[in-house]
Design an enzyme around this catalytic site. Structure first.
Site, PDB file in Angstrom:
ATOM      1  N   CYS A  72       0.858  -1.180   0.000  1.00  0.00           N
ATOM      2  CA  CYS A  72       0.000   0.000   0.000  1.00  0.00           C
ATOM      3  C   CYS A  72       0.895   1.231   0.000  1.00  0.00           C
ATOM      4  CB  CYS A  72      -0.926  -0.008   1.213  1.00  0.00           C
ATOM      5  SG  CYS A  72      -1.999   1.430   1.316  1.00  0.00           S
ATOM      6  N   CYS A 205      -5.081   5.943  -3.827  1.00  0.00           N
ATOM      7  CA  CYS A 205      -4.455   4.621  -3.765  1.00  0.00           C
ATOM      8  C   CYS A 205      -3.030   4.764  -4.269  1.00  0.00           C
ATOM      9  CB  CYS A 205      -5.235   3.623  -4.625  1.00  0.00           C
ATOM     10  SG  CYS A 205      -4.443   2.004  -4.810  1.00  0.00           S
TER      11      CYS A 205
END
Length: 267
Positions: A72, A205
């Site tokens: 991430c 993201c």
């Protein structure tokens, strides 16, 4: 045992961070989902356990539904910010291990944080992603996790992303896929929206932003290195992909507050 936890975000891609250097705290998928629930929990796109393994910090990352994720890009920057603010690391360059391998970050005392995301790969597959509003062509990109990046005339035309987009060929993504809808708005400047597997539509993201930069370069038929400004709803991020296909992501990270997660755990 008192559990130390905090809430933070990177371009409003938000996370609950749990400090667990010895790996003593067990948090199940169901508990993660309760913590991340925006109506009855703290509310977040994912949960990060901050663990120490073999002398390195390790990011144990789970999506909001409790499923595991390899990497991430926003979360790792928020974790790095936590380590600096809590006095666990000094400003400078240091590594954080992930399920996608070790990533190196440049973390100043203040200002944007940069992470070398590692290899960004155009898998060479033609993909489509569809919603009730339409069907679009795009690229299969890997940033240690899978992405389908498609290009639209206007990100608003995609409609709501309350449900996962339909992505084909389905067999390319046996464990699900992050889907980015991208609008080119200027010279090496794009807007994007993203539906993340296990989390739904998010404000940003990090791996998706990097995937978008690679896909945009491919769409432009330009060779590497390349640099892009990428604007998800949550803010502005910058991506450089070098001549060796390493993705370098730069953007802000904020620790908002300490939180108590113990009421959401089965003990």
């Amino acid at each position: 045992m008192t559990i130390q936890a905090a809430y933070g975000h990177g371009t409003h891609n938000d996370f609950v961070l749990v400090y667990d250097p010895e790996g003593d705290i067990s948090i199940s998928s169901a508990e993660t989902a309760r913590i991340c629930n925006r109506e009855s929990g703290i509310g977040a796109d994912g949960l990060i356990r901050i663990v120490k393994r073999d002398g390195k910090w390790f990011m144990d990352y789970r999506n909001a539904d409790g499923s595991l994720a390899e990497m991430c890009g926003n979360g790792i920057r928020v974790m790095a910010k936590y380590l600096i603010e809590k006095g666990l690391e000094k400003p400078g360059i240091f590594p954080i291990d992930t399920r996608d391998g070790v990533k190196h970050l440049r973390v100043p005392a203040d200002g944007d944080i940069t992470v070398n995301m590692g290899q960004v790969t155009d898998e060479g597959d033609e993909v489509t992603a569809g919603t009730e509003s339409g069907l679009w062509n795009g690229f299969h990109i890997s940033v240690g996790n899978p992405h389908a990046v498609v290009f639209v005339d206007d990100v608003d035309q995609v409609g709501d992303l309350k449900h996962p987009p339909t992505v084909r060929p389905k067999e390319l993504y046996p464990e699900g896929v992050n889907v980015e809808f991208v609008q080119i708005t200027g010279d090496h400047v794009v807007k994007m929206r993203v539906h993340e597997r296990g989390s739904g539509e998010t404000q940003s993201c990090g791996t998706g932003v990097v995937a978008v930069a690679m896909a945009a370069a491919k769409k432009n038929r330009e060779s590497l290195p390349t640099k892009w400004e990428v604007n998800p709803p949550g803010g502005r991020l910058y991506v450089e992909i070098d001549a060796h296909s390493n993705g370098i992501l730069t953007g802000p990270a904020v620790i908002v507050k300490d939180v108590n997660i113990e009421e959401f755990l089965e003990r």
